[in-house]
Motif scaffolding. Structure first.
Motif, short mmCIF file in Angstrom:
data_model
loop_
_atom_site.label_atom_id
_atom_site.label_comp_id
_atom_site.label_asym_id
_atom_site.label_seq_id
_atom_site.Cartn_x
_atom_site.Cartn_y
_atom_site.Cartn_z
N GLU A 201 -77.25 -91.00 44.35
CA GLU A 201 -78.52 -89.74 42.97
C GLU A 201 -78.69 -90.50 42.43
O GLU A 201 -80.27 -90.34 40.99
CB GLU A 201 -76.83 -88.73 42.36
CG GLU A 201 -77.42 -87.61 43.04
CD GLU A 201 -78.44 -86.25 43.08
OE1 GLU A 201 -78.74 -86.35 41.96
OE2 GLU A 201 -78.67 -85.94 43.86
N LEU A 202 -78.12 -92.02 41.85
CA LEU A 202 -78.78 -92.76 40.85
C LEU A 202 -79.09 -93.88 40.57
O LEU A 202 -80.37 -93.97 40.16
CB LEU A 202 -76.76 -93.67 40.00
CG LEU A 202 -76.04 -92.72 39.74
CD1 LEU A 202 -74.33 -93.72 39.84
CD2 LEU A 202 -76.19 -92.40 38.41
N GLN A 203 -79.11 -93.77 42.69
CA GLN A 203 -80.27 -94.61 42.91
C GLN A 203 -81.93 -93.88 43.18
O GLN A 203 -82.95 -94.00 42.55
CB GLN A 203 -80.25 -95.03 44.42
CG GLN A 203 -81.80 -96.24 44.87
CD GLN A 203 -81.27 -97.67 43.77
OE1 GLN A 203 -80.20 -97.98 43.71
NE2 GLN A 203 -82.76 -97.64 43.65
N ALA A 204 -82.31 -92.91 43.22
CA ALA A 204 -82.74 -91.90 43.26
C ALA A 204 -84.39 -91.49 41.55
O ALA A 204 -84.77 -91.92 41.72
CB ALA A 204 -82.41 -90.52 43.76
N GLN A 205 -83.17 -91.53 40.61
CA GLN A 205 -82.78 -91.12 39.71
C GLN A 205 -83.43 -92.58 38.92
O GLN A 205 -85.03 -92.95 38.18
CB GLN A 205 -82.11 -91.36 38.46
CG GLN A 205 -81.20 -89.67 38.60
CD GLN A 205 -79.71 -89.40 37.71
OE1 GLN A 205 -79.27 -89.84 37.06
NE2 GLN A 205 -79.45 -88.28 38.37
N LYS A 206 -82.84 -94.24 39.61
CA LYS A 206 -83.53 -95.11 38.91
C LYS A 206 -84.86 -95.54 39.57
O LYS A 206 -86.01 -95.92 38.45
CB LYS A 206 -82.28 -96.08 40.12
CG LYS A 206 -82.99 -97.17 39.13
CD LYS A 206 -82.42 -98.22 39.75
CE LYS A 206 -82.57 -100.47 38.99
NZ LYS A 206 -81.65 -101.00 39.63
N ASN A 207 -84.82 -94.85 40.98
CA ASN A 207 -86.64 -95.03 40.93
C ASN A 207 -87.37 -93.70 40.66
O ASN A 207 -88.34 -94.55 40.93
CB ASN A 207 -86.23 -94.17 43.03
CG ASN A 207 -85.24 -95.74 44.12
OD1 ASN A 207 -85.01 -96.62 43.07
ND2 ASN A 207 -85.05 -95.10 44.96
N LYS A 208 -86.51 -92.75 40.58
CA LYS A 208 -88.35 -92.10 39.62
C LYS A 208 -88.23 -92.25 38.56
O LYS A 208 -89.40 -92.32 38.23
CB LYS A 208 -87.76 -90.55 39.28
CG LYS A 208 -88.75 -89.45 38.96
CD LYS A 208 -86.99 -88.20 38.70
CE LYS A 208 -88.66 -86.92 38.29
NZ LYS A 208 -87.63 -85.76 37.99
N LYS A 209 -87.20 -92.81 37.59
CA LYS A 209 -87.91 -93.63 35.95
C LYS A 209 -88.45 -94.97 36.25
O LYS A 209 -90.15 -94.64 35.97
CB LYS A 209 -86.40 -93.80 34.94
CG LYS A 209 -85.92 -92.77 34.81
CD LYS A 209 -84.86 -92.72 33.76
CE LYS A 209 -83.51 -92.59 33.50
NZ LYS A 209 -82.50 -92.99 32.71
N THR A 210 -88.65 -95.69 37.88
CA THR A 210 -89.55 -96.70 37.84
C THR A 210 -90.63 -96.18 38.13
O THR A 210 -91.67 -97.07 37.90
CB THR A 210 -88.87 -97.78 38.54
OG1 THR A 210 -87.38 -97.69 38.39
CG2 THR A 210 -89.97 -98.96 38.86
N ALA A 211 -91.12 -95.21 39.12
CA ALA A 211 -92.20 -95.39 39.54
C ALA A 211 -93.06 -93.84 37.73
O ALA A 211 -94.14 -94.78 38.07
CB ALA A 211 -91.90 -93.81 40.44
N THR A 212 -91.79 -94.25 37.93
CA THR A 212 -92.76 -93.00 36.43
C THR A 212 -93.19 -93.95 35.27
O THR A 212 -94.49 -93.71 34.84
CB THR A 212 -91.88 -92.07 35.62
OG1 THR A 212 -91.50 -91.17 36.21
CG2 THR A 212 -92.43 -91.29 34.51
N SER A 213 -92.85 -95.28 35.09
CA SER A 213 -92.80 -96.24 34.14
C SER A 213 -94.06 -97.10 35.10
O SER A 213 -95.42 -97.47 33.61
CB SER A 213 -91.93 -97.16 34.12
OG SER A 213 -92.27 -98.24 33.32
#
Length: 336
Positions: free
Chosen positions: A269-281
């Motif tokens: 879950e934490l990795q998915a959230q991190k990837n989502k933030k990176t993609a959004t950024s």
């Protein structure tokens, strides 16, 4: 008529001690039998069990252990008082100590108690979240603890504790159950109440043997996320009564079916959230950086060409398209 005559000599009535008082004592004992060992486990937080912790962060032991014990004592004293006050009405119910029904009737009654109590509790719990006054002044007490352990199960405002106890008795009173069946039911209810707060999702937890019961993960997500998962026993109510399942809880169940431990699920879950933030950024910054880069690059070229043309006195009419910048008319007076 003397109102107090309804309570005259109640303490000498054996049925008073067998019905409300013994039921309260058995209920509390059942809760502590489950809650205390799991609270000790949470206190020790053994390394071998950390992969089964639903929330990978420290339990709030130092802050809420003694207050939880205090709430248990105070809430049960208040509830005992309310049972004394309601004794004239409790005497009129059909709960009895006569002939015990056959085993399949007992099982059917217990199933009915679970279904009815869960239905009533879902709506009471949901309303406590929707009503701002109840949430702020009553239910918020229970939600002070985000990562619970066993003893925290009864850490709640005395009004909520009393209402929950009243719901537990609705089924037995409606059916006029035998007192032994009432005791079986309150034991089952308190085992679930304690287990729902233990903070560990361990495969060999015997409570998983209860049909349709999802174990402590269901209510643990309610404490972690605050809204959703409002039922007590059965998660189907969130699906059919308002689609109030917590999405992270549903993802947890899906990952659990793939054989992942709570630790692995949370890391995912934490990795998915991190990837989502990176993609959004990246999605937000990339067009802006390209645009800025192009403007700077071609703006510089345009300025250089314009300076050279100005130097050699090359001019054109304003109505002609500029071969350098492509604008028509060009903002520059001198152009080739």
């Amino acid at each position: 008529m003397d109102v107090f005559s309804y309570w005259q000599g109640f303490y000498n009535n054996l049925w008073f001690w067998q019905f409300p008082m013994a039921t309260l004592a058995i209920s509390m004992a059942a809760f502590l039998v489950v809650a205390i060992p799991w609270t000790v486990v949470a206190w020790l937080d053994p390394l071998s069990l950390r992969k089964y912790k639903i929330q990978q962060k420290p339990f709030e032991m130092k802050k809420f252990l003694l207050p939880s014990i205090g709430r248990i004592v105070v809430n049960n004293l208040i509830l005992a008082t309310l049972l004394v006050v309601s004794w004239p009405l409790l005497q009129l119910t059909g709960v009895h100590k006569g002939t015990l029904p056959v085993w399949y009737i007992i099982i059917a009654q217990l199933i009915f108690f679970v279904l009815l109590d869960d239905f009533l509790y879902y709506w009471m719990h949901h309303y406590m979240h929707e009503n701002k006054w109840l949430l702020r002044h009553i239910h918020s007490v229970h939600h002070r603890i985000r990562n619970t352990c066993g003893i925290n199960g009864n850490y709640m405002h005395w009004i909520e504790y009393s209402l929950t106890a009243m719901l537990t008795l609705v089924g037995p009173i409606l059916l006029g159950a035998h007192i032994y069946v009432v005791w079986m039911w309150v034991i089952l209810r308190q085992v679930e109440g304690a287990d729902g707060h233990i903070g560990y999702d361990i495969p060999w937890n015997p409570v998983h043997l209860l049909p349709m019961y999802q174990g402590p993960i269901y209510h643990d997500f309610h404490h972690a996320k605050f809204k959703g998962n409002y039922a007590g026993f059965l998660p189907y109510l969130d699906k059919y009564l308002g689609k109030t399942h917590i999405p992270a809880y549903l993802r947890y169940l899906k990952a659990k079916k793939q054989g992942l431990t709570p630790l692995e699920i949370e890391q995912g879950e934490l990795q998915a959230q991190k990837n989502k933030k990176t993609a959004t950024s990246l999605g937000a910054s990339k067009p802006q950086s390209i645009s800025t880069h192009l403007k700077a690059r071609y703006g510089l070229i345009h300025n250089i060409v314009r300076a050279l043309l100005n130097r050699y006195g090359v001019t054109r009419s304003r109505g002609t398209q500029c071969t350098i910048c492509g604008r028509s008319p060009c903002s520059d007076a001198k152009i080739h």
